[in-house]
Write a protein that holds these residues in place. Structure first.
Motif, mmCIF file in Angstrom:
data_model
loop_
_atom_site.group_PDB
_atom_site.id
_atom_site.type_symbol
_atom_site.label_atom_id
_atom_site.label_comp_id
_atom_site.label_asym_id
_atom_site.label_seq_id
_atom_site.Cartn_x
_atom_site.Cartn_y
_atom_site.Cartn_z
ATOM 1 N N VAL A 2 9.477 -32.898 -3.119
ATOM 2 C CA VAL A 2 8.100 -33.368 -3.341
ATOM 3 C C VAL A 2 7.908 -34.697 -2.600
ATOM 4 O O VAL A 2 8.527 -35.706 -2.953
ATOM 5 C CB VAL A 2 7.805 -33.568 -4.851
ATOM 6 C CG1 VAL A 2 6.304 -33.785 -5.058
ATOM 7 C CG2 VAL A 2 8.316 -32.403 -5.679
ATOM 8 N N ASP A 3 7.041 -34.696 -1.552
ATOM 9 C CA ASP A 3 6.769 -35.917 -0.797
ATOM 10 C C ASP A 3 5.444 -35.735 -0.060
ATOM 11 O O ASP A 3 5.173 -34.653 0.491
ATOM 12 C CB ASP A 3 7.897 -36.211 0.198
ATOM 13 C CG ASP A 3 7.894 -37.659 0.652
ATOM 14 O OD1 ASP A 3 6.894 -38.081 1.278
ATOM 15 O OD2 ASP A 3 8.880 -38.369 0.364
ATOM 16 N N ASP A 4 4.659 -36.784 -0.046
ATOM 17 C CA ASP A 4 3.336 -36.664 0.602
ATOM 18 C C ASP A 4 3.430 -36.784 2.116
ATOM 19 O O ASP A 4 2.442 -36.552 2.827
ATOM 20 C CB ASP A 4 2.376 -37.714 0.042
ATOM 21 C CG ASP A 4 2.893 -39.139 0.209
ATOM 22 O OD1 ASP A 4 4.127 -39.332 0.102
ATOM 23 O OD2 ASP A 4 2.089 -40.051 0.429
ATOM 24 N N GLU A 5 4.618 -37.134 2.633
ATOM 25 C CA GLU A 5 4.791 -37.234 4.087
ATOM 26 C C GLU A 5 5.491 -35.977 4.596
ATOM 27 O O GLU A 5 6.619 -35.681 4.214
ATOM 28 C CB GLU A 5 5.619 -38.461 4.449
ATOM 29 C CG GLU A 5 4.954 -39.790 4.088
ATOM 30 C CD GLU A 5 5.786 -40.972 4.539
ATOM 31 O OE1 GLU A 5 6.293 -40.947 5.686
ATOM 32 O OE2 GLU A 5 5.965 -41.910 3.740
ATOM 33 N N ALA A 6 4.810 -35.261 5.492
ATOM 34 C CA ALA A 6 5.347 -34.002 6.015
ATOM 35 C C ALA A 6 6.671 -34.217 6.732
ATOM 36 O O ALA A 6 7.592 -33.390 6.625
ATOM 37 C CB ALA A 6 4.338 -33.344 6.954
ATOM 38 N N ARG A 63 9.440 -34.377 4.173
ATOM 39 C CA ARG A 63 9.703 -33.053 3.590
ATOM 40 C C ARG A 63 10.492 -32.187 4.561
ATOM 41 O O ARG A 63 11.479 -31.533 4.184
ATOM 42 C CB ARG A 63 8.392 -32.345 3.233
ATOM 43 C CG ARG A 63 7.584 -33.015 2.152
ATOM 44 C CD ARG A 63 6.517 -32.057 1.585
ATOM 45 N NE ARG A 63 5.627 -31.509 2.599
ATOM 46 C CZ ARG A 63 4.504 -32.089 3.018
ATOM 47 N NH1 ARG A 63 4.140 -33.263 2.499
ATOM 48 N NH2 ARG A 63 3.730 -31.515 3.921
ATOM 49 N N ASP A 64 10.059 -32.177 5.808
ATOM 50 C CA ASP A 64 10.710 -31.329 6.809
ATOM 51 C C ASP A 64 12.156 -31.768 7.061
ATOM 52 O O ASP A 64 13.061 -30.926 7.205
ATOM 53 C CB ASP A 64 9.918 -31.353 8.127
ATOM 54 C CG ASP A 64 8.559 -30.701 7.996
ATOM 55 O OD1 ASP A 64 8.358 -29.956 7.000
ATOM 56 O OD2 ASP A 64 7.702 -30.941 8.857
ATOM 57 N N VAL A 109 6.720 -29.248 -1.314
ATOM 58 C CA VAL A 109 5.283 -29.410 -1.586
ATOM 59 C C VAL A 109 4.904 -30.864 -1.358
ATOM 60 O O VAL A 109 5.755 -31.757 -1.359
ATOM 61 C CB VAL A 109 4.931 -28.994 -3.032
ATOM 62 C CG1 VAL A 109 5.199 -27.517 -3.249
ATOM 63 C CG2 VAL A 109 5.706 -29.828 -4.059
ATOM 64 N N GLU A 110 3.567 -31.093 -1.199
ATOM 65 C CA GLU A 110 3.118 -32.421 -0.786
ATOM 66 C C GLU A 110 2.652 -33.332 -1.926
ATOM 67 O O GLU A 110 2.377 -34.513 -1.680
ATOM 68 C CB GLU A 110 1.978 -32.301 0.237
ATOM 69 C CG GLU A 110 0.716 -31.640 -0.287
ATOM 70 C CD GLU A 110 0.705 -30.137 -0.066
ATOM 71 O OE1 GLU A 110 -0.384 -29.556 0.002
ATOM 72 O OE2 GLU A 110 1.814 -29.552 0.034
ATOM 73 N N ASP A 111 2.561 -32.833 -3.160
ATOM 74 C CA ASP A 111 2.132 -33.728 -4.239
ATOM 75 C C ASP A 111 2.690 -33.272 -5.593
ATOM 76 O O ASP A 111 3.180 -32.153 -5.738
ATOM 77 C CB ASP A 111 0.602 -33.833 -4.296
ATOM 78 C CG ASP A 111 -0.085 -32.499 -4.527
ATOM 79 O OD1 ASP A 111 0.218 -31.842 -5.552
ATOM 80 O OD2 ASP A 111 -0.931 -32.103 -3.696
ATOM 81 N N THR A 155 12.072 -36.073 -5.361
ATOM 82 C CA THR A 155 10.684 -36.527 -5.287
ATOM 83 C C THR A 155 10.575 -37.980 -4.828
ATOM 84 O O THR A 155 11.404 -38.824 -5.189
ATOM 85 C CB THR A 155 9.994 -36.388 -6.665
ATOM 86 O OG1 THR A 155 8.655 -36.870 -6.569
ATOM 87 C CG2 THR A 155 10.733 -37.128 -7.770
ATOM 88 N N MET A 210 3.463 -41.672 -4.718
ATOM 89 C CA MET A 210 2.637 -40.609 -4.130
ATOM 90 C C MET A 210 1.243 -40.712 -4.722
ATOM 91 O O MET A 210 1.063 -41.189 -5.851
ATOM 92 C CB MET A 210 3.225 -39.228 -4.458
ATOM 93 C CG MET A 210 4.584 -38.951 -3.874
ATOM 94 S SD MET A 210 5.143 -37.278 -4.263
ATOM 95 C CE MET A 210 5.320 -37.379 -6.048
#
Length: 450
Positions: free
Chosen positions: A8-12, A15-16, A32-34, A52, A56
């Motif tokens: 879970v992280d708002d920065e792509a 996450r990638d 997921v982003e949020d 996570t 966020m």
């Protein structure tokens, strides 16, 4: 089964990056982003690990941590934090987070933290399963007996288990004193704590104090490191002092102090250690007699004897022998992976007639031996040890004991005389002052064939 990991992280880019590291490790993570989307997935099913970000939009990492553990207490939550917010990450661990990862994120660090989190969860689950199996193994149902004397024992240990009172279990060797002690522990509020045993008869007198209370480095010759004693190891649980009558008089006062004050010192240390331990003691001697002889302190006896439990010898509860035989036959059949064997009527008669000086432990050994060596599905007298199959058991050296019935005394005398004359019925009858026919009738009554 593949472990389920949620990122879970708002920065792509974060996450990638974490996803790529985990995929290389052999996992198939979900990213997921949020926090809201993460909760949607968490409400559908459990994840082994949630990684996570702490900060966020919307639901923060701390809020997600709390809600995740509310849904799945066994989930391992790992917090991602910037260098300047490490204190907040430590605060998150106090709330139940397993660990944290600092930015900039290192692949090696991710691998190490995830591997440790999964190892911790696996060990925790294995420990839970093991505790459940132990609890089932030492449940009251596994203490076998329908004799009135055993029913009284069952009622007593069921009433005693929820308390924290000290218990003294008395009985001959092999009657199951340790089994009862474990049943009490694993059915008590202390079941989640340690069960520590110390055999007082197996240790030299000079080592008992160190084993009980521990010692500091250099406290005596050979003390190369500080060592915790059994009272420290058992903290929060139960300490079984097996054969308590063997505690030397010089240590009885110290043991009494621990029972009264709940505190002690290690050898070589002046620091007092508080202890939270329930003590269960066992003895195959009559401690009242030991007190009378001056071998055991009366105040220690009364402190231990808060709840006395006396286990009867097997020869005084013959009606339990068929039940125990059935239990042991099933037990060893499962162990060997074979169908459970049966006992012939003659074999059961011999088992019922035998005096069992070694009590339930001896019966268990006899059944195991017969199950292993017999080629037949039905166990014959020839599958039993000679002292059982001959119908002439070895008797306790003390001879007759208080509490034995007249019939029991007669039976013991007849069988002992028969043994003394090598099984010669004519000679044994002559010595006993009865006819050979009477002797034969008595032996048939005891379950012995010609």
């Amino acid at each position: 089964m593949k472990h389920r990991i949620l990122i879970v992280d708002d920065e792509a880019i974060v996450r990638d990056f974490i996803s790529e590291v985990l995929i290389r490790m052999g996992y198939a993570p979900l990213a997921v982003e949020d926090g809201q989307k993460a909760l949607d997935y968490l409400r559908r099913g459990e994840f082994d690990i949630v990684i996570t970000d702490m900060k966020m939009p919307g639901i923060s990492g701390i809020d997600l941590l709390k809600q995740t553990l509310g849904l799945w207490p066994d989930c391992r939550v790992i917090i991602i934090t910037a260098f300047g917010t490490i204190e907040q990450a430590v605060g998150a661990m106090k709330l139940g987070a397993h660990d944290y990862i600092t930015k900039p994120i290192s692949p090696d660090h991710i691998e190490m933290v995830v591997a440790k989190a999964l190892e911790y969860k696996t060990l925790k689950l294995e420990n839970r399963v093991l505790r459940r199996e132990i609890s089932e193994k030492y449940s009251f149902e596994n203490i076998i007996g329908k004799a009135s004397s055993m029913k009284k024992v069952f009622e007593l240990i069921q009433r005693a288990s929820p308390s924290d009172s000290t218990i003294l279990i008395s009985g001959e060797s092999g009657t199951g004193k340790e089994l009862v002690a474990k049943a009490i522990h694993y059915n008590s509020p202390r079941a989640g704590g340690p069960f520590i045993k110390m055999n007082c008869a197996a240790l030299p007198e000079g080592l008992i104090e160190s084993e009980l209370f521990g010692h500091e480095k250099g406290a005596f010759t050979g003390a190369i490191r500080a060592t915790r004693g059994r009272f420290e190891l058992a903290d929060g649980g139960t300490l079984l002092l097996d054969e308590i009558s063997e505690i030397p008089p010089s240590l009885q006062a110290k043991l009494l102090r621990v029972l009264q004050e709940k505190e002690f010192e290690r050898i070589g240390s002046g620091q007092t250690i508080k202890t939270n331990v329930r003590v269960i003691a066992t003895s195959n001697r009559d401690l009242k007699d030991e007190v009378g002889r001056g071998n055991f302190r009366d105040d220690l006896f009364y402190r231990l004897n808060v709840i006395p439990i006396d286990l009867p010898p097997l020869r005084q509860r013959n009606e339990d022998i068929p039940l125990l035989c059935e239990y042991f036959l099933d037990k060893f059949a499962q162990k060997l992976g074979i169908p459970a064997k049966a006992l012939s009527d003659k074999t059961m008669g011999l088992l019922l007639a035998y005096q069992w000086p070694g009590n339930v432990r001896e019966l268990e050994n006899v059944i195991e031996r017969a199950t292993v060596i017999s080629k037949n599905q039905e166990l014959k007298p020839s599958d039993l040890p000679s002292e059982v199959s001959s119908g002439v058991p070895d008797f306790p050296r003390g001879g007759l004991e208080a509490g034995i019935t007249i019939d029991g005394a007669e039976k013991m005398l007849i069988l002992k005389t028969l043994k003394a004359h090598g099984g010669n019925k004519t000679k044994a009858a002559e010595v006993l002052g009865i006819s050979t026919r009477t002797l034969r009738n008595k032996l048939q009554e005891y379950g012995f064939s010609e």
